[in-house]
Design an enzyme around this catalytic site. Structure first.
Site, short mmCIF file in Angstrom:
data_model
loop_
_atom_site.label_atom_id
_atom_site.label_comp_id
_atom_site.label_asym_id
_atom_site.label_seq_id
_atom_site.Cartn_x
_atom_site.Cartn_y
_atom_site.Cartn_z
N ARG A 8 -56.70 69.04 -8.37
CA ARG A 8 -56.04 69.34 -9.83
C ARG A 8 -56.56 70.99 -9.86
O ARG A 8 -56.96 71.18 -11.28
CB ARG A 8 -56.61 68.40 -10.77
CG ARG A 8 -56.41 67.17 -10.62
CD ARG A 8 -56.50 66.21 -11.53
NE ARG A 8 -56.97 64.72 -11.11
CZ ARG A 8 -57.44 63.79 -11.99
NH1 ARG A 8 -57.90 63.89 -13.10
NH2 ARG A 8 -57.53 62.60 -11.40
N HIS A 49 -51.75 64.35 -14.52
CA HIS A 49 -52.03 63.35 -13.83
C HIS A 49 -51.75 62.04 -14.37
O HIS A 49 -51.14 61.04 -13.79
CB HIS A 49 -53.65 63.36 -13.54
CG HIS A 49 -54.26 62.17 -12.85
ND1 HIS A 49 -54.59 61.13 -13.61
CD2 HIS A 49 -54.66 61.83 -11.98
CE1 HIS A 49 -55.01 60.18 -12.89
NE2 HIS A 49 -55.18 60.92 -11.71
N ASP A 230 -63.43 68.73 -6.74
CA ASP A 230 -63.28 69.22 -8.18
C ASP A 230 -63.89 70.54 -8.31
O ASP A 230 -63.80 71.50 -9.29
CB ASP A 230 -63.88 68.61 -9.21
CG ASP A 230 -63.28 67.09 -9.61
OD1 ASP A 230 -61.94 67.45 -9.47
OD2 ASP A 230 -63.75 65.95 -10.21
#
Length: 243
Positions: A8, A49, A230
């Protein structure tokens, strides 16, 4: 060489699935980004998401019940108040257009159609990929494996990857059976034997979401195809020590 894909974007340090996060991941040394797509009420592909906007924005409701105009007005700074007012929900078109300006940037597009069956999301996603001539730099992944088969039927040029959470028996054979070239398992399901045997069969293994130092180092040591993390900046630093 193990590649680094920002989950992401750089979701551990920036608002997830925003242009701020994607740019930060690439600036930190990532080889690419991972993002999630849903479809709006008016049929636009947006990068978010969850099926609902509640968790990551200041809005409420399902993405499928909101128009692109309504979603574009939302603040997507999530738990990073310092970015309030400067982070919004991008369209897939916006991200892919930006990716064309970043040489060799890999874009892993996860189709979030396991819960809501978005009509023609595969066709619309592939149409955008083709528009920007990014067929060789995009990987389409999904927990909906029927959707992955449909993507291969639409375009044989774009790589697909199987998302899964638990141990599969000889997952490389399953990948081959549905035309996928990649496995994206939860890192618990990616032991050294699976990584080795899959890659010997020409199937890339890219575990998610790999954030712990020991796990990152272990996957580098096992020469995994890529890790999805992440914290791409941390992964880039550790990668230098493992080279």
């Amino acid at each position: 060489m193990t590649l680094i894909i920002g989950h992401r974007g750089s979701a551990g340090s920036f608002p997830e699935n925003t242009m701020i996060s994607f740019k930060a991941a690439m600036d930190a040394g990532a080889d690419g980004i991972e993002l999630d797509v849903q479809m709006t009420k008016d049929g636009e592909i947006v990068v978010i998401h969850d099926e609902k906007v509640d968790r990551t924005t200041n809005g409420t409701g399902f993405v499928k019940d909101l128009t692109l105009t309504e979603i574009s007005r939302l603040d997507a700074s999530y738990t990073f108040p310092e970015y309030k007012g400067s982070a919004n929900v991008p369209t897939l078109k916006e991200v892919l257009e930006w990716a064309t300006t970043r040489d060799s940037c890999i874009v892993n597009v996860e189709l979030k159609n396991g819960i809501i069956d978005y009509p023609n999301i595969e066709e619309k996603t592939i149409e955008l990929i083709n528009h920007f001539n990014l067929q060789k730099r995009v990987i389409i992944s999904s927990f909906n494996h029927y959707s992955l088969v449909k993507c291969k039927e639409i375009s044989s040029d774009i790589e697909t990857a199987i998302l899964y959470m638990v141990g599969l028996y000889k997952p490389w054979n399953y990948a081959i059976s549905i035309g996928a070239k990649g496995l994206h398992p939860h890192y618990y399901a990616a032991n050294p034997k699976i990584i080795l045997e899959s890659q010997q069969c020409g199937i890339d293994v890219r575990p998610f979401t790999v954030n712990e130092i020991d796990t990152i180092n272990s996957l580098f040591k096992n020469k995994c195809s890529a890790i999805i993390t992440d914290f791409p900046e941390l992964a880039a630093q550790l990668k230098k020590h493992n080279e």
